[in-house]
Scaffold this active site. Structure first.
Site, PDB file in Angstrom:
ATOM      1  N   GLU A   1       2.875  -6.069   7.394  1.00  0.00           N
ATOM      2  CA  GLU A   1       2.054  -5.063   8.077  1.00  0.00           C
ATOM      3  C   GLU A   1       2.328  -5.001   9.577  1.00  0.00           C
ATOM      4  O   GLU A   1       2.211  -3.944  10.192  1.00  0.00           O
ATOM      5  CB  GLU A   1       0.559  -5.347   7.822  1.00  0.00           C
ATOM      6  CG  GLU A   1       0.104  -5.080   6.405  1.00  0.00           C
ATOM      7  CD  GLU A   1       0.273  -6.269   5.474  1.00  0.00           C
ATOM      8  OE1 GLU A   1      -0.239  -6.229   4.337  1.00  0.00           O
ATOM      9  OE2 GLU A   1       0.928  -7.265   5.888  1.00  0.00           O
TER      10      GLU A   1
ATOM     11  N   GLU B   1      -1.179  -9.685  -1.207  1.00  0.00           N
ATOM     12  CA  GLU B   1      -2.619  -9.944  -1.131  1.00  0.00           C
ATOM     13  C   GLU B   1      -3.252  -9.950  -2.521  1.00  0.00           C
ATOM     14  O   GLU B   1      -4.187 -10.723  -2.778  1.00  0.00           O
ATOM     15  CB  GLU B   1      -3.280  -8.897  -0.237  1.00  0.00           C
ATOM     16  CG  GLU B   1      -2.931  -9.096   1.237  1.00  0.00           C
ATOM     17  CD  GLU B   1      -3.379  -7.940   2.113  1.00  0.00           C
ATOM     18  OE1 GLU B   1      -4.176  -8.168   3.032  1.00  0.00           O
ATOM     19  OE2 GLU B   1      -2.925  -6.796   1.857  1.00  0.00           O
TER      20      GLU B   1
ATOM     21  N   GLY C   1      -0.044  -5.387   0.408  1.00  0.00           N
ATOM     22  CA  GLY C   1      -1.126  -5.429  -0.565  1.00  0.00           C
ATOM     23  C   GLY C   1      -0.728  -6.092  -1.861  1.00  0.00           C
ATOM     24  O   GLY C   1      -1.569  -6.670  -2.548  1.00  0.00           O
TER      25      GLY C   1
ATOM     26  N   ALA D   1       0.840  -1.193   0.000  1.00  0.00           N
ATOM     27  CA  ALA D   1       0.000   0.000   0.000  1.00  0.00           C
ATOM     28  C   ALA D   1       0.876   1.243   0.000  1.00  0.00           C
ATOM     29  O   ALA D   1       2.079   1.195   0.242  1.00  0.00           O
ATOM     30  CB  ALA D   1      -0.918  -0.007   1.215  1.00  0.00           C
TER      31      ALA D   1
END
Length: 255
Positions: free
Chosen positions: A129, A109, A106, A61
Site C-alpha cells: 500500500e 490481510e 488486502g 483491493a
C-alpha cells in the site's frame, strides 16, 4: 457471486472467485463478511478453509474502484472494509488460509485473519500500500505486527516489498510451504482433522488465545480459567476423559 461457500465433511471452503486476480472490491468484501457470519452460525461447518484457487489467493483491493473514492467516501467505507475482515478473523472455529500465487495488500490481510497459513512454493506475499501513498487499511498494521513482530512488520509495510514463500516462512508470516499442487489438499486435511475434534474446546482455545493477546497476562489467565472450568460441563469433555482412561490418548470420537 465473487465468493462461494462449499461445505463437505464438516469443512467449509470460502472460495474467492473473481478472475483474474481475485481483486477485493466492495461487493467481494461484503460477501466475505456474509459468508464468515454464515460459517459462524452453521453447525455443519466445524472448520474453514480460505482459498483463492490454483493460481492466485488475492492480489489486493480493486485499485480502479478505490481511485474513484475521495476522502469522504473512504471515511464512510473504511469501517465496512475492516468489519469484513474482522468477521473472518472472528469465526469461532479453526480457519486455515490456502495461499497460492499472490497474496498482496488486502489479500495478505485476509490471510492474516486465518489461524494457520499454508503457502504454495510459488506464493508471494506483501503489503504494498505504501507504493500507492497509503497504508494497509484492512487490519495489516495490527495483525501483521502481532504475528511477526513490529520491526519485521514495519519493514514490509514501510518498503511495500513482496516476499517469496521461503522468506515468508522464515518471518513467521506463513506456517508451512508446500508444492503449489498440494496447497488446497493439505489445507483441507488440516481443517478436516480439526473438524473431527471437540468443537467447544476448539472455540474456547481460539478465543482464549486471541482475546488474551489483546490484554494483560492476569486478564488472559482469567479468560483461560473461565473457559477451562466451563468445558467441564460439556459432553465432549466426558467423552475425551473416558476415552483416555479406557483406551489411551488420541482415540476419542467427539460429537
Amino acid at each position: 457471486m465473487t465468493v462461494h461457500l462449499e461445505v463437505a465433511d464438516g469443512v467449509g471452503t470460502i472460495r474467492l472467485d473473481r478472475p483474474p486476480m481475485n481483486a477485493l472490491d466492495i461487493a467481494t468484501q461484503d460477501r466475505l463478511r456474509e459468508l464468515a457470519e454464515e460459517t459462524t452460525r452453521r453447525d455443519d461447518v466445524r472448520a474453514v478453509v480460505l482459498w483463492g484457487g490454483e493460481k492466485v489467493f488475492a492480489a489486493g483491493a480493486d485499485i480502479k474502484e478505490m481511485q474513484k473514492m475521495d476522502h469522504a467516501a473512504m471515511v464512510a467505507r473504511s469501517r465496512g472494509l475492516q468489519d469484513s475482515f474482522t468477521a473472518v478473523a472472528r469465526i469461532p472455529k479453526p480457519v486455515v488460509a490456502a495461499v497460492t500465487g499472490y497474496a498482496l495488500g488486502g489479500g495478505c490481510e485476509l490471510a492474516l485473519c486465518a489461524d494457520f497459513r499454508i503457502a504454495a512454493d510459488n506464493a508471494k506475499l506483501g503489503q504494498p500500500e505504501i507504493l500507492l501513498g497509503l497504508i494497509p487499511g484492512a487490519g495489516g498494521t495490527q495483525r501483521l505486527s502481532r504475528l511477526i513482530g513490529p520491526s519485521k512488520a514495519k519493514d514490509l509495510i514501510f518498503t511495500g516489498r513482496m516476499v517469496k514463500a521461503d522468506e515468508a516462512l522464515s518471518l513467521g508470516l506463513v506456517d508451512r510451504v508446500v508444492p503449489a499442487a498440494e496447497v488446497y489438499e493439505q489445507a483441507h486435511a488440516w481443517a478436516a482433522r480439526l473438524a473431527a475434534g471437540p468443537s467447544l474446546a476448539l472455540r474456547a482455545a481460539k478465543e482464549a488465545v486471541d482475546t488474551g493477546l489483546e490484554t494483560d497476562i492476569d486478564t488472559g489467565l482469567a479468560i483461560e480459567r473461565n473457559w477451562f472450568a466451563g468445558l467441564f460441563a460439556t459432553e465432549d469433555r466426558e467423552i475425551g476423559m473416558r476415552s483416555f482412561v479406557e483406551d489411551g490418548p488420541g482415540k476419542a470420537k467427539f460429537v
